[in-house]
Design a protein around this motif. Structure first.
Motif, PDB file in Angstrom:
ATOM      1  N   LEU A 101      24.784 -26.135 -27.084  1.00 57.17           N
ATOM      2  CA  LEU A 101      24.867 -26.605 -25.609  1.00 57.17           C
ATOM      3  C   LEU A 101      25.178 -25.776 -24.469  1.00 57.17           C
ATOM      4  N   TYR A 102      24.917 -25.439 -23.367  1.00 58.81           N
ATOM      5  CA  TYR A 102      25.086 -24.269 -22.113  1.00 58.81           C
ATOM      6  C   TYR A 102      24.778 -26.052 -20.848  1.00 58.81           C
ATOM      7  N   TRP A 143      14.092 -12.664 -18.417  1.00 55.02           N
ATOM      8  CA  TRP A 143      14.553 -14.775 -18.548  1.00 55.02           C
ATOM      9  C   TRP A 143      15.645 -15.167 -17.554  1.00 55.02           C
ATOM     10  N   LEU A 144      15.092 -15.397 -16.602  1.00 58.31           N
ATOM     11  CA  LEU A 144      16.619 -16.234 -16.015  1.00 58.31           C
ATOM     12  C   LEU A 144      16.210 -17.721 -15.753  1.00 58.31           C
ATOM     13  N   ILE A 145      17.413 -18.362 -16.531  1.00 58.56           N
ATOM     14  CA  ILE A 145      18.003 -19.504 -16.590  1.00 58.56           C
ATOM     15  C   ILE A 145      18.903 -19.810 -15.455  1.00 58.56           C
ATOM     16  N   ILE A 175      29.125 -22.741 -17.930  1.00 55.03           N
ATOM     17  CA  ILE A 175      29.647 -21.269 -16.280  1.00 55.03           C
ATOM     18  C   ILE A 175      29.947 -22.040 -14.711  1.00 55.03           C
ATOM     19  N   HIS A 176      30.996 -21.817 -14.166  1.00 54.86           N
ATOM     20  CA  HIS A 176      30.770 -22.416 -13.422  1.00 54.86           C
ATOM     21  C   HIS A 176      30.195 -23.367 -11.903  1.00 54.86           C
ATOM     22  N   GLY A 177      30.231 -24.233 -11.262  1.00 55.28           N
ATOM     23  CA  GLY A 177      29.104 -24.317  -9.998  1.00 55.28           C
ATOM     24  C   GLY A 177      29.713 -24.507  -9.001  1.00 55.28           C
ATOM     25  N   ASN A 178      28.945 -25.063  -8.157  1.00 57.06           N
ATOM     26  CA  ASN A 178      29.516 -24.718  -6.765  1.00 57.06           C
ATOM     27  C   ASN A 178      30.343 -25.788  -6.157  1.00 57.06           C
ATOM     28  N   ARG A 179      30.274 -26.730  -6.946  1.00 58.49           N
ATOM     29  CA  ARG A 179      30.898 -28.057  -7.059  1.00 58.49           C
ATOM     30  C   ARG A 179      32.681 -28.166  -8.109  1.00 58.49           C
ATOM     31  N   ASP A 180      32.481 -27.307  -9.034  1.00 61.51           N
ATOM     32  CA  ASP A 180      33.375 -28.272  -9.364  1.00 61.51           C
ATOM     33  C   ASP A 180      34.082 -26.713 -10.327  1.00 61.51           C
ATOM     34  N   PHE A 181      33.888 -25.271  -9.418  1.00 63.43           N
ATOM     35  CA  PHE A 181      34.302 -23.597  -9.459  1.00 63.43           C
ATOM     36  C   PHE A 181      36.325 -23.603  -9.626  1.00 63.43           C
ATOM     37  N   LEU A 182      36.393 -24.785  -9.548  1.00 63.47           N
ATOM     38  CA  LEU A 182      37.983 -24.183  -9.930  1.00 63.47           C
ATOM     39  C   LEU A 182      38.435 -25.417 -11.195  1.00 63.47           C
ATOM     40  N   LEU A 183      37.592 -25.544 -12.261  1.00 67.39           N
ATOM     41  CA  LEU A 183      37.766 -26.589 -13.689  1.00 67.39           C
ATOM     42  C   LEU A 183      38.418 -25.184 -14.024  1.00 67.39           C
ATOM     43  N   GLY A 184      39.345 -25.336 -15.149  1.00 63.79           N
ATOM     44  CA  GLY A 184      39.773 -24.354 -15.014  1.00 63.79           C
ATOM     45  C   GLY A 184      40.307 -24.316 -17.370  1.00 63.79           C
ATOM     46  N   LYS A 185      40.848 -23.917 -17.703  1.00 62.68           N
ATOM     47  CA  LYS A 185      41.250 -22.879 -19.161  1.00 62.68           C
ATOM     48  C   LYS A 185      42.310 -24.484 -19.693  1.00 62.68           C
ATOM     49  N   LEU A 240      18.588 -14.757 -27.329  1.00 65.61           N
ATOM     50  CA  LEU A 240      18.634 -15.893 -28.762  1.00 65.61           C
ATOM     51  C   LEU A 240      16.903 -15.978 -28.652  1.00 65.61           C
ATOM     52  N   TYR A 241      17.093 -16.563 -30.229  1.00 65.80           N
ATOM     53  CA  TYR A 241      15.486 -16.123 -30.426  1.00 65.80           C
ATOM     54  C   TYR A 241      14.534 -15.317 -29.950  1.00 65.80           C
ATOM     55  N   GLY A 242      15.018 -14.174 -30.687  1.00 60.45           N
ATOM     56  CA  GLY A 242      14.321 -12.809 -29.969  1.00 60.45           C
ATOM     57  C   GLY A 242      14.070 -12.729 -28.264  1.00 60.45           C
ATOM     58  N   ARG A 243      14.739 -13.300 -27.466  1.00 61.81           N
ATOM     59  CA  ARG A 243      14.826 -12.915 -26.150  1.00 61.81           C
ATOM     60  C   ARG A 243      16.159 -12.924 -25.088  1.00 61.81           C
ATOM     61  N   ARG A 244      16.159 -11.523 -24.489  1.00 63.57           N
ATOM     62  CA  ARG A 244      17.350 -11.752 -24.339  1.00 63.57           C
ATOM     63  C   ARG A 244      16.946 -12.233 -22.226  1.00 63.57           C
ATOM     64  N   MET A 245      18.290 -13.537 -22.766  1.00 62.60           N
ATOM     65  CA  MET A 245      18.027 -14.382 -20.967  1.00 62.60           C
ATOM     66  C   MET A 245      19.626 -14.741 -20.292  1.00 62.60           C
ATOM     67  N   LEU A 246      19.408 -14.342 -19.068  1.00 62.99           N
ATOM     68  CA  LEU A 246      20.353 -14.070 -18.019  1.00 62.99           C
ATOM     69  C   LEU A 246      20.412 -15.939 -17.439  1.00 62.99           C
ATOM     70  N   ILE A 247      22.099 -16.220 -17.253  1.00 64.84           N
ATOM     71  CA  ILE A 247      21.862 -17.244 -17.070  1.00 64.84           C
ATOM     72  C   ILE A 247      22.720 -17.697 -15.615  1.00 64.84           C
ATOM     73  N   MET A 248      22.415 -18.156 -15.081  1.00 64.70           N
ATOM     74  CA  MET A 248      23.776 -18.512 -14.133  1.00 64.70           C
ATOM     75  C   MET A 248      23.888 -19.521 -13.791  1.00 64.70           C
ATOM     76  N   HIS A 249      24.452 -20.023 -12.820  1.00 59.06           N
ATOM     77  CA  HIS A 249      24.618 -21.606 -12.095  1.00 59.06           C
ATOM     78  C   HIS A 249      23.907 -21.567 -11.218  1.00 59.06           C
ATOM     79  N   GLY A 250      23.013 -20.519  -9.748  1.00 57.31           N
ATOM     80  CA  GLY A 250      21.811 -20.127  -9.067  1.00 57.31           C
ATOM     81  C   GLY A 250      22.232 -19.986  -7.745  1.00 57.31           C
ATOM     82  N   ASP A 251      23.673 -20.306  -7.813  1.00 55.15           N
ATOM     83  CA  ASP A 251      24.052 -20.285  -5.940  1.00 55.15           C
ATOM     84  C   ASP A 251      24.152 -19.082  -5.233  1.00 55.15           C
TER      85      ASP A 251
END
Length: 240
Positions: A36-37, A190-192, A76-86, A105-116
């Motif tokens: 789960l991401y 791919w970008l998610i 991956i941190h978002g713009n609301r919870d970017f201070l969530l820490g270790k 994943l399953y033969g695909r290279r995918m870039l993931i990010m929050h998006g802001d």
């Protein structure tokens, strides 16, 4: 075999239905996944790992239970919870990732990010983001008493809501050039991401060939996830 992606749940005490829906999602859907991401804004706000809100402990326990069942969880941190820490990561079992991460994943290279960071037309937001991601400013904020941080966060949220009322829908969406640059920089097709609350799967024509951008929806009235398997990349909306 599949891997799940979610974002923009904005969990808070004022929205118990969303929290209940997320807990059911972990127990009924995520438990069967390979991983789960969570791509940011899991929480509506995060003012420090020392915040004793009961909701935080409940979510940490649920995420830890999922991983005890054999499903790794990444964040991956978002713009609301970017201070969530270790500290929270340790009690929840989350693996913290950088703001841009390539996964295979399953033969695909995918870039993931929050998006802001893709919303470059919103210059005011990008300037604000740069300030609040300053390490020194974060250290000063986290050193303040909890009650002060709560008040500051509430005022910042109110100011953000007022400002966004006067912004066009286009300026708060991703910039196509920024999307293409990110895909080319990481050499992926791919970008998610989340953040924009505009669920869709877009087909893109790049100089290096066809690419896709999959956007997660926010958990306002229903859940939203992207399921990646060997056969497909699916955007799925589902009731809480």
């Amino acid at each position: 075999m599949n891997t799940l992606f979610i974002a923009d749940l904005h969990l808070c005490e004022q929205e118990p239905a969303i929290t209940a829906g997320f807990l059911r999602f972990l127990q009924r859907e995520a438990v069967h996944a390979d991983a789960l991401y969570i791509l940011g804004d899991l929480f509506e706000a995060w003012i420090g790992d020392d915040d004793p809100a009961p909701l935080h402990g409940e979510i940490a326990a649920a995420l830890q239970a999922l991983q005890n069942a054999g499903v790794p969880c990444y964040f991956i941190h978002g713009n609301r919870d970017f201070l969530l820490g270790k500290r929270f990561a340790a009690i929840s079992g989350l693996t913290l990732l950088p703001e841009e991460q390539v996964v295979e994943l399953y033969g695909r290279r995918m870039l993931i990010m929050h998006g802001d960071t893709l919303c470059t037309d919103d210059q005011a937001y990008q300037e604000f983001r740069q300030k609040v991601h300053n390490t020194w400013i974060q250290r000063v904020f986290l050193a303040l008493p909890l009650r002060w941080r709560l008040k500051i966060a509430a005022k910042m949220r109110e100011r953000s809501q007022q400002t966004n009322r006067y912004k066009s829908a286009a300026i708060m969406d991703v910039n196509p050039e920024a999307v293409e640059q990110a895909l080319l920089r990481h050499d992926v097709h791919w970008l998610i991401h989340g953040h924009t609350h505009r669920p869709a799967v877009h087909k893109l024509a790049l100089s290096r060939g066809e690419a896709h951008r999959a956007v997660l929806g926010a958990w306002h009235r229903e859940g939203s996830m992207i399921k990646v398997s060997a056969d497909a990349v699916e955007l799925i909306q589902f009731p809480f």
